[in-house]
Scaffold this motif. Structure first.
Motif, short mmCIF file in Angstrom:
data_model
loop_
_atom_site.label_atom_id
_atom_site.label_comp_id
_atom_site.label_asym_id
_atom_site.label_seq_id
_atom_site.Cartn_x
_atom_site.Cartn_y
_atom_site.Cartn_z
N LEU A 73 59.37 41.65 44.53
CA LEU A 73 59.28 43.03 45.39
C LEU A 73 60.34 44.40 44.89
N TYR A 74 59.86 45.80 44.88
CA TYR A 74 60.86 46.89 44.16
C TYR A 74 60.77 47.25 44.88
N PHE A 75 61.60 48.24 45.72
CA PHE A 75 62.46 48.75 46.44
C PHE A 75 62.97 49.99 45.34
N LYS B 208 57.62 53.41 36.45
CA LYS B 208 58.76 53.19 35.92
C LYS B 208 58.76 51.80 36.98
N ALA B 209 58.60 51.36 37.82
CA ALA B 209 58.67 50.21 38.46
C ALA B 209 57.68 48.77 38.68
N LEU B 210 56.64 49.31 37.37
CA LEU B 210 55.68 48.50 36.55
C LEU B 210 56.24 47.78 35.78
N LEU B 211 57.00 48.95 34.83
CA LEU B 211 58.47 48.70 34.15
C LEU B 211 59.18 47.40 34.21
N ASN B 212 60.00 48.59 35.65
CA ASN B 212 60.75 47.12 35.27
C ASN B 212 60.34 45.97 36.19
N TYR B 213 58.79 45.69 36.58
CA TYR B 213 58.06 44.50 37.33
C TYR B 213 58.41 43.28 35.64
N SER C 18 60.14 42.85 33.32
CA SER C 18 61.16 42.81 32.67
C SER C 18 61.65 41.64 33.35
N ARG C 19 60.70 41.38 34.86
CA ARG C 19 61.28 39.82 35.56
C ARG C 19 60.96 38.71 35.43
N GLU C 20 61.41 37.81 35.14
CA GLU C 20 60.94 36.37 34.99
C GLU C 20 59.77 35.35 36.60
N ARG C 21 58.86 35.51 36.71
CA ARG C 21 58.09 35.10 36.95
C ARG C 21 57.50 33.98 37.11
#
Length: 248
Positions: free
Chosen positions: A209-211, A226-231, A233-236
């Motif tokens: 989730l990105y807000f 920007k949102a996709l780049l933040n995604y 950086s996450r570990e799923r």
């Protein structure tokens, strides 16, 4: 350097879902009627669809109108429906040019006849396109969708076409309006609200989730990147540990 240049194409989500929120507040801050915000939100839709298509994302679902939105002032609803018809007509050539296929989910029978006709016409015209699949959630709510699926399954069990013990996740998902569409890996919501508001409750179970505080009319391609780049950086982990993922 643009955020786009930092994106790893191989790690993009296959399915991106967006709650497009804040049109009314965007207009109010400018002393305008709420419908002006919705009109300006169309450009954000255009940029987002183009951005997703250019990156090679397979599915983009936009929460355009919820079942709860029918409770809004009548003039706003009429304005939204008129804007929807206009947007569908105006954007169909662009969808065709960009090889975008249109689909719709929700209680579509509750939409005005003119909207349904225009919508179905564009769905039919773009059906053979092979690029991005753009899914519009219209007169949609996840609780409605879940109850609708349960009702259909119950009818099949009652008629003997389906045994109760055969009901599983796969059967349930096949009765959702999103049947055949993969679950979103990323959900974006604009306007600073940190909730999912009855949107894809089943499908978002493992989504990131990105807000963002931006109102929807201010959402640009760069904000999408920007949102996709933040995604990325996450570990799923899907319930696993980091060590398990690294071992694999």
């Amino acid at each position: 350097m643009s955020f786009k240049d930092k994106i790893i194409k191989e790690r993009l989500p296959n399915h991106l879902a967006i709650i497009m929120d804040g049109n009314g507040r965007w207009a109010k801050m400018r002393g305008e009627h709420r419908i002006i915000g919705h009109q300006n939100g169309v450009e954000a839709v255009r940029q987002t669809v183009e951005g997703a298509a250019e990156l090679g994302i397979s599915y983009l679902t936009l929460y355009a109108f919820s079942t709860e939105n029918w409770n809004r002032p009548q003039d706003e609803i009429l304005g939204l429906m008129s804007l929807l018809v206009e947007a569908i007509e105006n954007e169909t050539p662009t969808l065709m040019k960009n090889n975008v296929r249109l689909k719709a989910i929700g209680d579509l029978e509750s939409l005005p006849e003119e909207v349904r006709e225009k919508l179905q016409g564009t769905i039919d015209n773009t059906a053979k396109n092979t690029g991005l699949t753009l899914v519009l959630a219209l007169s949609y709510s996840s609780r409605w969708e879940i109850m609708n699926a349960v009702g259909k399954i119950a009818e099949k069990v009652h008629s003997g076409d389906l045994a109760p013990e055969d009901v599983n996740e796969s059967i349930f998902e096949s009765h959702l309006t999103t049947s055949g569409i993969p679950d979103p890996e990323l959900m974006i919501r604009t306007s600073g609200e940190n909730r999912i508001s009855n949107f894809l409750l089943w499908q978002l179970a493992y989504s990131e989730l990105y807000f963002t505080d931006l109102f929807w009319p201010d959402f640009t391609k760069e904000e999408l990147y920007k949102a996709l780049l933040n995604y990325q950086s996450r570990e799923r982990r899907f319930g696993k540990t980091s060590e398990q993922l690294n071992d694999n």
